[in-house]
Write an enzyme that holds these catalytic residues in place. Structure first.
Site, short mmCIF file in Angstrom:
data_model
loop_
_atom_site.label_atom_id
_atom_site.label_comp_id
_atom_site.label_asym_id
_atom_site.label_seq_id
_atom_site.Cartn_x
_atom_site.Cartn_y
_atom_site.Cartn_z
N HIS A 98 -9.30 0.81 5.21
CA HIS A 98 -7.98 1.04 5.84
C HIS A 98 -8.14 1.98 7.03
O HIS A 98 -8.96 2.90 6.99
CB HIS A 98 -7.00 1.62 4.82
CG HIS A 98 -5.59 1.61 5.32
ND1 HIS A 98 -5.11 2.56 6.18
CD2 HIS A 98 -4.58 0.73 5.12
CE1 HIS A 98 -3.85 2.28 6.48
NE2 HIS A 98 -3.50 1.18 5.84
N GLU B 14 -5.10 -5.31 10.74
CA GLU B 14 -4.07 -4.29 10.92
C GLU B 14 -4.29 -3.56 12.25
O GLU B 14 -5.07 -2.60 12.32
CB GLU B 14 -4.14 -3.28 9.78
CG GLU B 14 -3.91 -3.88 8.41
CD GLU B 14 -3.35 -2.86 7.45
OE1 GLU B 14 -2.25 -3.06 6.96
OE2 GLU B 14 -4.01 -1.83 7.23
N SER C 260 3.77 -2.53 10.20
CA SER C 260 5.23 -2.51 10.33
C SER C 260 5.90 -3.84 9.99
O SER C 260 6.86 -4.24 10.66
CB SER C 260 5.65 -2.04 11.73
OG SER C 260 5.18 -0.72 11.96
N ASN D 182 0.86 -1.18 0.00
CA ASN D 182 0.00 0.00 0.00
C ASN D 182 0.90 1.24 0.00
O ASN D 182 1.51 1.56 1.01
CB ASN D 182 -0.89 -0.03 1.26
CG ASN D 182 -1.72 1.22 1.41
OD1 ASN D 182 -1.86 2.01 0.48
ND2 ASN D 182 -2.30 1.40 2.59
N TRP D 183 0.94 1.90 -1.14
CA TRP D 183 1.87 3.04 -1.28
C TRP D 183 1.32 4.33 -0.66
O TRP D 183 2.02 5.32 -0.57
CB TRP D 183 2.20 3.28 -2.77
CG TRP D 183 3.01 2.18 -3.40
CD1 TRP D 183 3.37 0.98 -2.83
CD2 TRP D 183 3.55 2.17 -4.72
NE1 TRP D 183 4.10 0.24 -3.72
CE2 TRP D 183 4.23 0.94 -4.89
CE3 TRP D 183 3.52 3.07 -5.79
CZ2 TRP D 183 4.88 0.61 -6.07
CZ3 TRP D 183 4.17 2.74 -6.98
CH2 TRP D 183 4.84 1.53 -7.11
N LYS D 184 0.06 4.31 -0.30
CA LYS D 184 -0.59 5.48 0.31
C LYS D 184 -0.36 6.73 -0.56
O LYS D 184 -0.28 6.61 -1.77
CB LYS D 184 -0.08 5.68 1.74
CG LYS D 184 -0.10 4.40 2.56
CD LYS D 184 0.16 4.62 4.01
CE LYS D 184 0.25 3.28 4.71
NZ LYS D 184 0.29 3.37 6.15
N GLY E 177 2.69 1.95 10.68
CA GLY E 177 3.60 3.07 10.48
C GLY E 177 4.32 3.50 11.75
O GLY E 177 4.96 4.55 11.79
N GLU F 32 -6.55 4.40 8.03
CA GLU F 32 -6.37 5.83 7.73
C GLU F 32 -7.64 6.40 7.08
O GLU F 32 -7.96 7.58 7.27
CB GLU F 32 -5.14 6.03 6.84
CG GLU F 32 -3.86 5.80 7.65
CD GLU F 32 -2.68 5.25 6.86
OE1 GLU F 32 -2.68 5.34 5.62
OE2 GLU F 32 -1.75 4.72 7.51
N GLY G 277 2.94 -1.32 4.25
CA GLY G 277 2.97 0.11 3.96
C GLY G 277 4.39 0.56 3.66
O GLY G 277 4.90 0.37 2.56
N GLY G 278 5.06 1.14 4.67
CA GLY G 278 6.38 1.74 4.48
C GLY G 278 7.37 0.87 3.72
O GLY G 278 8.03 1.35 2.78
#
Ligand code: PEP
Length: 249
Positions: free
Chosen positions: A93, A165, A211, A9-11, A171, A95, A232-233
């Site tokens: 998600h 999640e 993470s 997920n590149w957000k 993150g 976010e 993610g990251g």
């Protein structure tokens, strides 16, 4: 056999040049039996799709709207996604829940509409730190699922992938232990089994997100109810993402 999946997920990261560069890097990696997915910005989905035309890497969306079309400024519809060959989307998600006020009611609408429109979904859920600290994490997750995907009839489940999640691990660099992930995934699979039976629950891929890094991926993916990860990251660095994909092989 359940599908093994690693989804990046590149957000809201990567401009056009960075998107192209990262995809070119990912294309060099050896694809394994794992289903690999990436979710770039919606602005660059078509570019990503074109660049990955001959690749097994699936391009997916980070979000979708719950109506077919109309006066919904800034939104993207299922038909628009399908029109450029995108058939999978994240929904729910944390976010989106936290910054865009997406509640269970809206999420259920999104899930229903997307699947009715012929899409597959990765449905995200997970507890906050306060829920875990007060030992309410199972209750919170159960209610997130009961208010949304567990309301659907069993036909919908062939199009659903789940992603657990825990919000406190997204993150933050803090990861749920492999045991905490397994414990929750098993709990979720049991909830599905109680509603639909083992045939349905055994087939649902449940990803862990929060993470995940090359250093912890093998241990997390080794657990029997963890079928992969939503990353993610670490999905923004081609070599890290590749290592995570290989950790799930
Ligand atoms: C995510 O955003 O879905 C996620 C898991 O992020 P990170 O890997 O950076 O914690």
């Amino acid at each position: 056999m359940r599908k093994k999946i690693v989804a990046g997920n590149w957000k809201m990261n990567n401009d056009l040049d960075q998107t192209i560069l990262l995809i070119e890097e990912l294309k060099k990696n050896q694809i394994t039996k794992v289903n690999v997915m990436i979710a770039p910005s919606s602005l660059f989905l078509k570019t990503a799709k074109d660049l990955l035309e001959d690749s097994p890497i699936e391009v997916i969306s980070q979000n979708v709207h719950q109506k077919s079309n109309g006066a919904y400024t800034g939104e993207v519809s299922c038909d628009m996604l399908k029109n450029i060959g995108i058939s999978t989307t994240l929904i729910g998600h944390s976010e989106r829940r936290a910054h865009f006020n997406e509640n269970d009611f809206v999420l259920l609408e999104k899930v229903k509409f997307a699947i009715d429109s012929g899409m597959n979904i990765i449905f995200c859920f997970g507890e906050q730190l306060k829920d875990r600290k007060s030992n309410k994490h199972f209750d919170v997750v159960k209610s997130q699922l009961e208010n949304t995907v567990l309301k659907l009839n069993s036909d919908f489940w062939k199009n659903i992938i789940l992603a657990y999640e825990p919000v406190w691990a997204i993150g933050t660099g803090e990861t749920a232990s492999a045991e905490q992930a397994q414990e929750m995934h098993e709990f979720v699979r049991n909830c599905i089994s109680k509603s639909y039976g083992d045939i349905v629950s055994d087939k649902v891929s449940i990803l862990y997100g929060g993470s995940v890094k090359p250093s912890n991926a093998i241990e997390i993916f080794s657990k029997k109810d963890v079928d992969g990860g939503l990353i993610g990251g670490a999905s923004l660095v081609a070599s890290d993402f590749d290592e995570i994909v290989k950790a799930n092989s």
